[in-house]
Motif scaffolding. Structure first.
Motif, short mmCIF file in Angstrom:
data_model
loop_
_atom_site.label_atom_id
_atom_site.label_comp_id
_atom_site.label_asym_id
_atom_site.label_seq_id
_atom_site.Cartn_x
_atom_site.Cartn_y
_atom_site.Cartn_z
N GLY A 169 0.91 7.91 -5.85
CA GLY A 169 -0.63 8.20 -6.31
C GLY A 169 -1.19 7.09 -7.14
N GLU A 170 -1.18 5.84 -6.82
CA GLU A 170 -1.73 4.88 -7.72
C GLU A 170 -2.84 4.27 -6.90
OE1 GLU A 170 -2.54 1.71 -10.16
OE2 GLU A 170 -2.25 1.58 -8.07
N GLY A 171 -3.87 4.07 -7.76
CA GLY A 171 -5.02 3.77 -7.38
C GLY A 171 -5.39 2.13 -7.34
N ARG A 198 -3.21 -0.36 -5.62
CA ARG A 198 -3.56 -0.03 -3.96
C ARG A 198 -4.71 -0.81 -3.77
NH1 ARG A 198 -6.69 3.03 -0.87
NH2 ARG A 198 -5.91 3.71 1.40
N ILE A 202 0.77 -1.31 0.18
CA ILE A 202 0.11 0.10 -0.04
C ILE A 202 0.78 1.06 -0.10
CG2 ILE A 202 -1.69 1.48 1.22
CD1 ILE A 202 -2.94 -1.42 2.23
N ALA A 203 1.84 1.41 0.80
CA ALA A 203 2.92 2.36 0.65
C ALA A 203 3.69 2.65 -0.55
CB ALA A 203 4.17 2.08 1.88
N CYS A 224 2.21 2.07 -3.34
CA CYS A 224 1.36 2.45 -4.34
C CYS A 224 0.91 4.16 -3.97
CB CYS A 224 -0.10 1.76 -4.23
SG CYS A 224 -0.03 0.24 -4.93
N GLU A 225 0.69 4.46 -2.75
CA GLU A 225 0.55 5.66 -2.10
C GLU A 225 1.44 6.66 -2.45
OE1 GLU A 225 -0.48 5.11 1.95
OE2 GLU A 225 -2.64 4.62 1.60
#
Length: 749
Positions: free
Chosen positions: A528-530, A533, A521-522, A524-525
């Motif tokens: 800015g990836e959705g 994530r 998750i980190a 991706c964040e």
């Protein structure tokens, strides 16, 4: 089966669209319109129909089998528009479907009869040229259909135009000269910007005398249309004619950027394109289509074919086709670079809009031996387009074909091999996937390419996990994490962390599973990836549920589901629904669990496989089903599962997210039938309020691509080209009906 036949421009498509609209209520399982003019390769026929029917099959079954299974029990109408260039293929398809689906009906449009058993043909006549009542004045005598159309189109260019006693005979002569052909009438009416009706009639006579060498014989209707298009072409400036010809290379239309990039040069400056497009729109050569944040332009098929002839005559066809191919090749490459980040949804939507042009570019590459590797790289660049849309099986076919044509050991081939292996894994074709990964690994080792070896390890791990060999999978995933960390590739890094988290969860190592899920998750964040994530959130939710924190797990799965719903990703949605069912059973909400299993089952039926690509999770599905059966009994389980499967897609997801679905108003009859579906009416109402596509998507909790598709269908059905016209029509219709249309009841799949 009924086939509407007739010359180009006679109105076959409009008549078919109108018939489909009028008959909508007679076909409870749907009325589906399939536009075939953009389908240039016969093998893409079934894929195009599956796209129109919203079938996202991820299995390895023959496409025809999938289509037959979907339609076997459906009481539906399938409209196949523009069959003439695929006459034999459409005939075989229609015969197969009609033999297999007893309640299916097919309406086709074609310049030629398809020639299958049981086919009924209806030659579409031109518009009437005289009224039954020959008496009265222009104000009281009913106008012939052709004159009505001419008057309507004339008012769009000369608002004060009216058919009067003084000009009626001349207008009727114009329409008679045009044989009542709707397209010819529309092209001629545009001339009233510069001519009177009398001048128009005189010049039509000149055009036809030139065409026939002065013969007094009645012109065949195909010559009538040709003469009108010739005249429209003659009245264009030289630059407008050149742009018309060059824009004919686009399949399915284009936006301004594409037109500027492909069509400029050799006499047309890039800055001149926008004004030339406006001029062609004023002459009714180009039509405008509004999409999310962009306007697209399209040539009607008859006009596009004419433009292609002119382009071939100019000798510029090879250069323009290369420019078009290179533009879309570049778009695919840029999309690959931009799909891990905040622009992801916009780029996926753009690729779907350009799908027909991407197909044409791929075909152009693979038809040229010198460009095979270009096509191979392009097909690999579109990996996420294939996975997240309706085209997974089609993407597999493109890559299979390109790989068969390429005999080298290039890095491009290695990338295509591991990309194609993921599609094969999703389809459950593990042996082919393993063979492709073995070859890709060999190329990566010979060339010392960490990126290639990282992806080979990642997808090899997926195969091992699919076969329940978690220890082997973990070793491969760890190799993938190490290699992608070394190359700085966030896409491979995130994917490997997500899969590694699931593998440790499978073995019961909760600490490692949670830690890896949070790392995924980190990553991706940070970008800015959705989409990735959402999958990381799904994977972490599985382990949180296993640890006993059902409430937190449900919250994580709902957050993931909301994003997957916005992207309209059936794989992600299906897994989210599964985990939510498992959570419900853990909390002893067995009725809810059964219903969620039914909702998920409808998604898997559409996809073609339960937990596609996540086969190792099937044990949790089976355990949930067994626990729920013991609690409710087999009969109640079956009843609640069927209830979930029978929900509309929107209501099913609202139920899963614990949202309040809209009240079921039923499918009551209106005083004035609407040509729009309930969902289209709902969207038309928001358009009338001035809502943007983004806001509509947010209000209805659907993707912008879905909103865009609905608005496109609305405009096609109503014959409109702007949102303002939709608003005006809705106001008129609701005043006449005195009520709003019911909500959508589209079923899953």
């Amino acid at each position: 089966m009924v086939t509407l036949t007739g010359v180009g421009g006679v109105g076959k498509t409009r008549l078919a669209t109108r018939m489909a609209t009028v008959l909508r209520r007679a076909f409870p399982d749907g009325v589906w319109m399939v536009e075939l003019a953009e389908v240039e390769r016969p093998e893409l026929l079934i894929a195009s129909i599956m796209e129109a029917l919203e079938i996202r099959d991820h299995s390895h079954r023959p496409p025809m089998d999938v289509l037959v299974e979907r339609l076997r029990d459906e009481h539906a109408l399938l409209v196949l528009d523009n069959c003439e260039h695929l006459q034999q293929e459409c005939a075989v398809l229609a015969e197969t479907l009609l033999r297999s689906a007893s309640r299916l009906r097919i309406l086709a449009t074609s310049r030629h009869v398809l020639g299958i058993a049981g086919e009924r043909t209806f030659p579409v006549p031109p518009l009437s040229l005289s009224s039954l009542d020959a008496h009265g004045t222009a104000g009281t005598r009913p106008m012939p259909e052709a004159v009505q159309l001419f008057a309507d189109r004339a008012r769009s260019v000369v608002p004060e135009f009216a058919v009067t006693d003084a000009n009626r005979a001349t207008v009727e002569s114009v329409c008679r000269r045009l044989d009542g052909l709707p397209l010819a009438i529309e092209l001629a009416a545009v001339r009233l910007r510069a001519l009177s009706v009398e001048q128009l009639l005189e010049r039509l006579g000149d055009r036809f005398r030139l065409l026939t060498g002065g013969s007094r014989a009645v012109l065949p209707r195909h010559q009538t249309l040709r003469a009108l298009i010739d005249w429209s072409h003659l009245l264009c400036t030289e630059q407008e004619r050149v742009l018309w010809a060059r824009m004919s290379v686009f399949t399915g239309g284009c936006d301004l950027e594409a037109a500027e990039e492909v069509c400029s040069g050799d006499g047309i400056h890039r800055a001149e394109i926008v004004d030339l497009i406006a001029a062609l729109m004023e002459k009714s050569i180009l039509s405008r289509e509004d999409h999310v944040g962009v306007v697209r332009y399209r040539l009607l098929e008859s006009i596009r074919q004419y433009g292609r002839e002119r382009l071939a005559e100019s000798g510029q066809a090879p250069r323009i086709r290369r420019a078009c191919r290179d533009y879309y090749r570049g778009m695919a490459a840029e999309a690959r670079a931009r799909l891990f980040g905040p622009d992801q949804i916009a780029w996926l939507g753009r690729l779907q809009l350009e799908h027909a042009n991407l197909r044409t570019a791929l075909e152009s590459c693979l038809a040229d031996p010198a460009e095979i590797q270009v096509g191979l790289g392009m097909a690999a660049d579109l990996l996420y387009h294939w996975i997240t849309s309706f085209y997974l099986a089609e993407g597999r076919r493109w890559m299979d074909r390109a790989l068969a044509l390429d005999s080298g050991e290039s890095e491009i081939r290695a990338r295509a091999l591991w990309s194609n292996s993921w599609l094969a894994i999703i389809q459950g074709d593990l042996d082919d996937a393993a063979a492709m990964l073995k070859e890709s690994r060999a190329i990566g080792e010979r060339r010392g390419r960490e990126e290639i070896l990282g992806y080979v390890a990642l997808y090899s791990g997926m195969i091992a996990m699919y076969r329940q060999d978690a220890d082997t999978a973990i070793g491969l995933y760890e190799e993938a994490v190490e290699r992608h960390t070394a190359t700085g590739d966030p896409v491979g890094h995130a994917l490997a962390l997500i899969r590694l988290s699931l593998a440790h969860s499978f073995l019961g190592d909760s600490t490692r599973a949670v830690s890896l899920g949070e790392r995924g998750i980190a990553v991706c964040e940070a970008h800015g990836e959705g989409w990735h994530r959402a999958y990381a959130m799904m994977a972490l939710g599985v382990e949180v549920w296993r640890k006993g924190d059902a409430a937190r797990a449900a919250a994580m799965e709902r957050e993931s589901l909301r994003f997957n719903r916005s992207l309209d990703d059936p794989l992600g949605i299906g897994v989210n629904l599964e985990v939510l069912a498992w959570v419900a059973a853990t909390e002893r909400q067995f009725t809810r669990a059964a219903r969620l299993l039914g909702i998920a089952g409808a998604v898997w039926k559409a996809v073609g496989a339960v937990l596609s690509g996540y086969g190792h999770l099937v044990r949790y599905h089976d355990a949930c089903e067994d626990d729920t059966r013991r609690a409710l009994g087999s009969s109640a389980l079956r009843s609640e599962t069927e209830r979930g499967a029978g929900m509309s897609a929107e209501d099913g997801l609202a139920y899963a997210l614990e949202e309040t679905p809209p009240a079921d108003t039923g499918d009551r009859d209106l005083d004035v039938p609407s040509p729009l579906t309930p969902r289209e009416t709902q969207i038309a109402q928001l358009v009338a309020q001035g809502a943007s596509n983004r806001r509509i998507a947010a209000d209805l909790v659907i993707s912008q691509r879905t909103v865009e598709g609905h608005i496109e269908h609305i405009m096609n059905k109503l014959g409109f080209h702007s949102r303002v016209q939709i608003a005006g029509w809705l106001n008129d219709h609701e005043r006449a009906a005195g009520a709003q249309a019911p909500r959508a009841t589209r079923r899953h799949g």
